[in-house]
Design an enzyme around this catalytic site. Structure first.
Site, PDB file in Angstrom:
ATOM      1  N   HIS A   1       5.722   8.577   4.464  1.00 24.93           N
ATOM      2  CA  HIS A   1       4.726   9.094   5.240  1.00 24.93           C
ATOM      3  C   HIS A   1       4.894   8.960   6.759  1.00 24.93           C
ATOM      4  CE1 HIS A   1       0.484  10.067   6.373  1.00 24.93           C
ATOM      5  NE2 HIS A   1       0.403  11.016   5.533  1.00 24.93           N
TER       6      HIS A   1
ATOM      7  N   CYS B   1       2.842  15.511   6.661  1.00 24.59           N
ATOM      8  CA  CYS B   1       3.179  14.157   7.322  1.00 24.59           C
ATOM      9  C   CYS B   1       4.417  13.420   6.886  1.00 24.59           C
ATOM     10  CB  CYS B   1       1.762  13.167   7.098  1.00 24.59           C
ATOM     11  SG  CYS B   1       0.462  13.993   7.936  1.00 24.59           S
TER      12      CYS B   1
ATOM     13  N   LYS C   1      -8.715   8.571  -1.693  1.00 20.80           N
ATOM     14  CA  LYS C   1      -7.749   9.003  -2.625  1.00 20.80           C
ATOM     15  C   LYS C   1      -7.959   8.323  -4.182  1.00 20.80           C
ATOM     16  CE  LYS C   1      -3.896   9.822   0.741  1.00 20.80           C
ATOM     17  NZ  LYS C   1      -3.894  11.282   0.944  1.00 20.80           N
TER      18      LYS C   1
ATOM     19  N   GLN D   1      -0.312   6.879  -2.737  1.00 17.10           N
ATOM     20  CA  GLN D   1      -0.216   7.964  -3.901  1.00 17.10           C
ATOM     21  C   GLN D   1      -0.199   7.332  -5.076  1.00 17.10           C
ATOM     22  OE1 GLN D   1      -1.083  10.835  -3.565  1.00 17.10           O
ATOM     23  NE2 GLN D   1      -0.806  11.283  -1.171  1.00 17.10           N
TER      24      GLN D   1
ATOM     25  N   ASP E   1       3.222   1.065   0.322  1.00 17.53           N
ATOM     26  CA  ASP E   1       2.089   1.843   0.788  1.00 17.53           C
ATOM     27  C   ASP E   1       2.017   2.402  -0.678  1.00 17.53           C
ATOM     28  OD1 ASP E   1       0.941   4.421   1.129  1.00 17.53           O
ATOM     29  OD2 ASP E   1       2.360   4.909   2.486  1.00 17.53           O
TER      30      ASP E   1
END
Ligand code: C6P
Length: 414
Positions: free
Chosen positions: A131, A372, A234, A211, A208
């Site tokens: 991202h 993104c 999220k 997600q 990261d």
């Protein structure tokens, strides 16, 4: 997608839906079908109620007052840190820094780790599927420190080419930063292997988890990662709150990211002494209501069971992949063997924005664009995709509506 995962036959999505008031929304006369969960998830009533309770009965600043309300607010804020610590199995609350979200957490590490450990000529490894939040902060840092970014590529299925990974390491390598689940391809990266290889060169790794935090059990001690970042919004919590997990020995050495109140022990014009962890990285009044709302969200997920959630969402992914694959004009972008519940696709000659607009008329919310991740689009030589991303409150019937909606789009353009 993992066909071998146990299917959650007893998962009652209809009952779960009652916890999410927004799912009753009507969109232009149709029932809302919310398939934009990778952008942000909807909030259960317990989170909404908890934030309301905070502002009605507990609102005050933290770590500052000796009065009743300030004590309550501080207690609840620090309780939230404890809940986050337990949720990801960190060793101590000193390793849990509240941020605004994933983006701020990565910027914090890029700045502070960079200023502390990076010199001219040093190298950072990231991947082609990051991202922008895991690209641009490193570019800024590299510009500042005269360092260099090395990029691990992925193949046309959207799987990282691990044979290339070890070749990127040399004596200049200082950090690896990699996404756990790609937001535009859905790929679940083999982060344990990625971390183990980096550690064999004594190089720290940032994951990261924007997600992955809502789809899979995260255990930072088991993973061994040095940093793990995610956003509250999220994971069914509020916007404006996020988490940086960092190993204490690294955070201890890193310079503060921002200066201000709460991040200091004492200030004089000749010398300022910084506060202990995690406060050294939390300058200014934090998002107290956000942290408290996040606690509620994590407790809600824990009560349902993250393994149950994960296998039900995988069932939705398998169903949707099979269903959408029946449409000859549709091509799925991101066909890795291991995927989170995200399907990006393109339709012959039809721009994703047109697809998104027509689906919206059917009440179906999808995301269209580059998500993104412009380097991912560049890899496939496409400007954009349409993305449907699923949550445990979605159903197979909703996927059937998506299938019919796509047929309508094709009809309009034929
Ligand atoms: N992806 C999406 O629709 P923030 O904005 O800080 O909460 O999260 C940034 C971010 C970082 N990494 C990954 C893998 C992400 O998916 C995101 C956010 C959203 O895909 C908004 S672009």
């Amino acid at each position: 997608m993992n066909n071998s995962k146990k299917i959650a036959v007893n998962f009652n999505a209809q009952k779960i839906r009652e916890d999410f008031p927004i799912l009753n929304t009507r969109v232009r006369g149709k029932n809302l079908i919310y398939f934009d969960n990778a952008a942000t998830t909807q909030k259960p009533s317990c989170v909404i109620e908890r934030i309301k309770k905070y502002y009605e009965h507990e609102n005050s600043n933290v770590h500052r007052g000796v009065h009743y309300l300030s004590e309550i607010a501080t207690h609840e804020y620090e309780n939230s840190r404890e809940t986050v610590k337990n949720f990801i199995n960190a060793t101590s609350t000193e390793e849990i820094v509240f941020t605004r979200g994933t983006t701020e957490a990565i910027n914090l590490v890029a700045y502070s780790f960079g200023k502390t450990f990076i010199s001219e000529g040093d190298e950072i490894i990231i991947t082609e599927m990051e991202h922008h939040s895991n690209i641009v902060p490193w570019q800024l840092m590299c510009e500042d420190r005269k360092a260099k970014l090395k990029i691990l590529p992925f193949d046309d299925n959207g799987e990282l080419i691990l044979d290339e990974y070890e070749k990127l390491f040399n004596e200049k390598t200082k950090l690896v930063s990699v996404v756990h689940i790609s937001n535009s391809l859905g790929t679940i990266n083999p982060i344990k292997q990625i971390i183990d290889i980096a550690h064999s060169y004594a190089i720290p790794v940032l994951i990261d988890g924007a997600q992955s935090i809502m789809h899979s059990k995260i255990d930072v001690q088991d993973l061994g990662c040095d940093f793990f970042v995610f956003s509250g919004h999220k994971v069914y919590g509020p916007t404006g709150i996020g988490v940086l997990y960092g190993k204490k020995e690294l955070l201890d050495q890193m310079v503060p990211y921002q200066g201000g109140g709460d991040m200091i022990k004492s200030v004089t014009f000749s010398k300022t002494i910084y506060n202990d962890l995690p406060y050294k990285f939390e300058a200014g009044t934090p998002n107290i209501a956000g942290a408290i709302g996040l606690k509620s969200a994590l407790e809600y997920l824990t009560n349902i069971g993250i393994e149950q959630i994960s296998s039900y969402e995988n069932e939705l992914l398998i169903y949707a992949t099979e269903k959408l694959s029946q449409i000859p004009q549709l091509k799925i972008i991101g066909t890795a063997k291991e995927k989170g519940p995200i399907i990006s696709f393109i339709l012959d000659n039809i721009h994703p924005h047109d697809i998104g607009t027509i689906l919206d008329y059917e009440g179906i919310a999808v995301r269209t664009g580059h998500h993104c991740t412009q380097p991912v689009m560049e890899h496939f030589k496409i400007p954009a995709t349409t993305r449907a991303s699923f949550s445990f409150y979605n159903t197979k019937e909703e996927i059937d509506f998506l299938f019919e909606g796509i047929q309508k789009v094709i009809k309009v353009f034929s």
